[in-house]
Design a protein around this motif. Structure first.
Motif, PDB file in Angstrom:
ATOM      1  N   VAL A 163       2.229  85.682  -7.353  1.00 19.20           N
ATOM      2  CA  VAL A 163       0.987  86.376  -7.013  1.00 19.20           C
ATOM      3  C   VAL A 163       0.930  86.561  -5.506  1.00 19.20           C
ATOM      4  O   VAL A 163       1.448  85.745  -4.744  1.00 19.20           O
ATOM      5  CB  VAL A 163      -0.232  85.589  -7.570  1.00 19.20           C
ATOM      6  CG1 VAL A 163      -0.370  84.244  -6.900  1.00 19.20           C
ATOM      7  CG2 VAL A 163      -1.513  86.377  -7.452  1.00 19.20           C
TER       8      VAL A 163
ATOM      9  N   VAL B   6      -1.828  88.353  -2.434  1.00 20.19           N
ATOM     10  CA  VAL B   6      -2.985  89.126  -1.997  1.00 20.19           C
ATOM     11  C   VAL B   6      -2.827  89.350  -0.500  1.00 20.19           C
ATOM     12  O   VAL B   6      -2.569  88.395   0.250  1.00 20.19           O
ATOM     13  CB  VAL B   6      -4.322  88.392  -2.298  1.00 20.19           C
ATOM     14  CG1 VAL B   6      -5.513  89.160  -1.733  1.00 20.19           C
ATOM     15  CG2 VAL B   6      -4.490  88.182  -3.798  1.00 20.19           C
TER      16      VAL B   6
ATOM     17  N   HIS C 183      -9.505  85.221   0.078  1.00 18.12           N
ATOM     18  CA  HIS C 183     -10.744  84.418   0.053  1.00 18.12           C
ATOM     19  C   HIS C 183     -11.912  85.173  -0.569  1.00 18.12           C
ATOM     20  O   HIS C 183     -13.069  84.907  -0.250  1.00 18.12           O
ATOM     21  CB  HIS C 183     -11.125  83.916   1.457  1.00 18.12           C
ATOM     22  CG  HIS C 183     -10.029  83.151   2.122  1.00 18.12           C
ATOM     23  ND1 HIS C 183      -9.514  81.975   1.610  1.00 18.12           N
ATOM     24  CD2 HIS C 183      -9.315  83.418   3.235  1.00 18.12           C
ATOM     25  CE1 HIS C 183      -8.539  81.551   2.391  1.00 18.12           C
ATOM     26  NE2 HIS C 183      -8.394  82.409   3.369  1.00 18.12           N
TER      27      HIS C 183
ATOM     28  N   GLY D 188     -11.680  85.776  -4.081  1.00 19.79           N
ATOM     29  CA  GLY D 188     -11.516  85.547  -5.519  1.00 19.79           C
ATOM     30  C   GLY D 188     -10.445  86.407  -6.180  1.00 19.79           C
ATOM     31  O   GLY D 188     -10.232  86.307  -7.388  1.00 19.79           O
TER      32      GLY D 188
ATOM     33  N   GLY E 251      -7.125  86.330  -5.813  1.00 23.03           N
ATOM     34  CA  GLY E 251      -5.984  85.554  -6.286  1.00 23.03           C
ATOM     35  C   GLY E 251      -6.291  84.953  -7.656  1.00 23.03           C
ATOM     36  O   GLY E 251      -5.479  85.041  -8.587  1.00 23.03           O
ATOM     37  N   ALA E 252      -7.471  84.374  -7.794  1.00 22.68           N
ATOM     38  CA  ALA E 252      -7.868  83.789  -9.080  1.00 22.68           C
ATOM     39  C   ALA E 252      -7.976  84.871 -10.152  1.00 22.68           C
ATOM     40  O   ALA E 252      -7.593  84.669 -11.304  1.00 22.68           O
ATOM     41  CB  ALA E 252      -9.201  83.058  -8.924  1.00 22.68           C
TER      42      ALA E 252
ATOM     43  N   ASN F 193       1.614  75.294   1.010  1.00 24.75           N
ATOM     44  CA  ASN F 193       0.787  76.437   0.612  1.00 24.75           C
ATOM     45  C   ASN F 193      -0.519  75.949  -0.020  1.00 24.75           C
ATOM     46  O   ASN F 193      -0.748  76.063  -1.225  1.00 24.75           O
ATOM     47  CB  ASN F 193       1.586  77.316  -0.356  1.00 24.75           C
ATOM     48  CG  ASN F 193       0.929  78.672  -0.605  1.00 24.75           C
ATOM     49  OD1 ASN F 193      -0.209  78.902  -0.200  1.00 24.75           O
ATOM     50  ND2 ASN F 193       1.643  79.540  -1.287  1.00 24.75           N
TER      51      ASN F 193
HETATM   52  C1  LIG Z   1      -2.449  82.286  -2.450  1.00 27.54           C
HETATM   53  C2  LIG Z   1      -3.181  83.632  -2.483  1.00 27.54           C
HETATM   54  C3  LIG Z   1      -2.665  84.461  -3.652  1.00 27.54           C
HETATM   55  C4  LIG Z   1      -4.674  83.351  -2.659  1.00 27.54           C
HETATM   56  O1  LIG Z   1      -5.342  84.599  -2.731  1.00 27.54           O
HETATM   57  P1  LIG Z   1      -6.946  84.683  -2.582  1.00 27.54           P
HETATM   58  O2  LIG Z   1      -7.332  86.057  -2.981  1.00 27.54           O
HETATM   59  O3  LIG Z   1      -7.365  84.200  -1.260  1.00 27.54           O
HETATM   60  O4  LIG Z   1      -7.378  83.645  -3.696  1.00 27.54           O
HETATM   61  P2  LIG Z   1      -8.878  83.297  -4.149  1.00 27.54           P
HETATM   62  O5  LIG Z   1      -9.847  83.872  -3.177  1.00 27.54           O
HETATM   63  O6  LIG Z   1      -9.007  83.659  -5.577  1.00 27.54           O
HETATM   64  O7  LIG Z   1      -8.866  81.726  -4.159  1.00 27.54           O
HETATM   65  C5  LIG Z   1      -8.584  81.030  -3.051  1.00 27.54           C
HETATM   66  C6  LIG Z   1      -9.765  80.184  -2.722  1.00 27.54           C
HETATM   67  O8  LIG Z   1     -10.715  80.048  -3.746  1.00 27.54           O
HETATM   68  C7  LIG Z   1     -10.824  78.664  -4.158  1.00 27.54           C
HETATM   69  N1  LIG Z   1     -11.131  78.701  -5.578  1.00 27.54           N
HETATM   70  C8  LIG Z   1     -10.374  79.233  -6.553  1.00 27.54           C
HETATM   71  N2  LIG Z   1     -10.988  79.096  -7.739  1.00 27.54           N
HETATM   72  C9  LIG Z   1     -12.174  78.462  -7.503  1.00 27.54           C
HETATM   73  C10 LIG Z   1     -13.264  78.053  -8.316  1.00 27.54           C
HETATM   74  N3  LIG Z   1     -13.294  78.256  -9.659  1.00 27.54           N
HETATM   75  N4  LIG Z   1     -14.307  77.439  -7.743  1.00 27.54           N
HETATM   76  C11 LIG Z   1     -14.308  77.216  -6.412  1.00 27.54           C
HETATM   77  N5  LIG Z   1     -13.310  77.592  -5.590  1.00 27.54           N
HETATM   78  C12 LIG Z   1     -12.252  78.205  -6.127  1.00 27.54           C
HETATM   79  C13 LIG Z   1      -9.522  78.087  -3.761  1.00 27.54           C
HETATM   80  O9  LIG Z   1      -9.534  76.719  -3.653  1.00 27.54           O
HETATM   81  C14 LIG Z   1      -9.317  78.808  -2.424  1.00 27.54           C
HETATM   82  O10 LIG Z   1     -10.164  78.340  -1.432  1.00 27.54           O
HETATM   83  P3  LIG Z   1     -10.200  79.030   0.041  1.00 27.54           P
HETATM   84  O11 LIG Z   1     -10.516  80.486  -0.141  1.00 27.54           O
HETATM   85  O12 LIG Z   1     -11.284  78.298   0.723  1.00 27.54           O
HETATM   86  O13 LIG Z   1      -8.834  78.801   0.638  1.00 27.54           O
HETATM   87  C15 LIG Z   1      -2.966  84.409  -1.140  1.00 27.54           C
HETATM   88  O14 LIG Z   1      -3.350  83.599  -0.072  1.00 27.54           O
HETATM   89  C16 LIG Z   1      -1.531  84.863  -0.946  1.00 27.54           C
HETATM   90  O15 LIG Z   1      -1.140  85.943  -1.357  1.00 27.54           O
HETATM   91  N6  LIG Z   1      -0.679  84.024  -0.294  1.00 27.54           N
HETATM   92  C17 LIG Z   1       0.714  84.404  -0.031  1.00 27.54           C
HETATM   93  C18 LIG Z   1       1.566  84.486  -1.282  1.00 27.54           C
HETATM   94  C19 LIG Z   1       1.535  83.188  -2.064  1.00 27.54           C
HETATM   95  O16 LIG Z   1       1.390  82.135  -1.492  1.00 27.54           O
HETATM   96  N7  LIG Z   1       1.716  83.274  -3.383  1.00 27.54           N
HETATM   97  C20 LIG Z   1       1.762  82.095  -4.235  1.00 27.54           C
HETATM   98  C21 LIG Z   1       3.143  81.745  -4.639  1.00 27.54           C
HETATM   99  S1  LIG Z   1       3.862  82.962  -5.712  1.00 27.54           S
END
Ligand SMILES: CC(C)(COP(=O)(O)OP(=O)(O)OC[C@H]1O[C@@H](n2cnc3c(N)ncnc32)[C@H](O)[C@@H]1OP(=O)(O)O)[C@@H](O)C(=O)NCCC(=O)NCCS
Length: 203
Positions: free
Chosen positions: A134, A136, A142, A144, A146-147, A173
């Protein structure tokens, strides 16, 4: 479908950006519509279109790659890469639907449309499981997304009747490890791959 969440962690609509924390997590997946495309609006009002990847996405994928930081690239591909070779971009966009699914979050507010996120699975029929990845783009993290992508990958695995979704994540990570923990994934160290964790979710 239109998602309009004032807070990315508020699960207030039919398909919340972030999943419920209860044991009902993923319970609605079996009723999810077959994914033909859906509109996603994040908390700051920006909108993206989620759809399956297409062979014509190569140029958008290459533009997306040029916007990624070396750290994001290393976290996604687990090693440094300075360029995304043409052959690899084509391979990533021309999937075999029997064994792969890939969904892209497209920003259609600009022309040409830009790729802001990608989620994909590779099915391993021998183990009845799929490996995920995945991504983003940084300006869109940040909120939602990624989720949301992970949820769609879980839905896909459930439609394929797979028993497990798994992936490799670097130990550094934290955003991805936190996200996976929130989604109910288990994590364990891989003895012969220091610095990498194996993340898995039983379905
Ligand atoms: C890792 C990655 C996909 C996250 O994407 P994102 O869109 O920021 O993800 P989200 O916003 O859905 O979730 C991340 C945050 O929500 C939090 N979160 C997720 N589900 C949650 C829930 N149900 N309740 C509360 N918090 C939650 C996470 O702990 C995280 O906290 P932060 O924003 O304070 O760091 C992005 O940073 C990325 O592309 N990174 C580079 C590539 C990578 O690492 N890929 C993974 C390996 S394949």
């Amino acid at each position: 479908m239109q998602l309009n969440l004032p807070n990315p962690h508020a699960a207030a609509c039919r398909y919340p950006l972030l999943p419920p924390r209860s044991s009902q997590r993923f319970a609605y997946a079996a009723q999810s519509p077959v994914l033909r495309g859906e509109q996603v609006r994040i908390d700051d009002g920006r909108e993206l279109h989620l759809r399956p990847i297409a062979a014509s996405d190569v140029a958008a994928m290459q533009r997306c790659f040029t916007r990624l930081s070396p750290e994001v690239i290393r976290r996604r591909f687990l090693h440094p890469m300075s360029v995304l070779p043409d052959s690899m971009a084509q391979r990533l966009c021309r999937i075999d639907p029997e064994l792969e699914s890939a969904y892209v979050l497209m920003d259609e507010s600009v022309s040409p449309a830009e790729m802001r996120g990608v989620g994909r699975i590779y099915v391993d029929k021998a183990t009845d499981s799929a490996e995920f990845s995945v991504l983003v783009e940084q300006d869109w993290t940040h909120h939602g997304l990624g989720a949301f992508l992970m949820q769609r990958l879980v839905d896909d695995c459930l439609r394929r009747n797979l028993g497990e979704l798994w992936g490799y994540v670097l130990m550094e990570n934290r955003p991805m490890l936190n996200l996976c923990r929130e989604l109910g994934f288990r994590q364990r160290l891989i003895p012969d791959e220091p610095g990498t964790e194996l993340i898995s979710l039983q379905l």
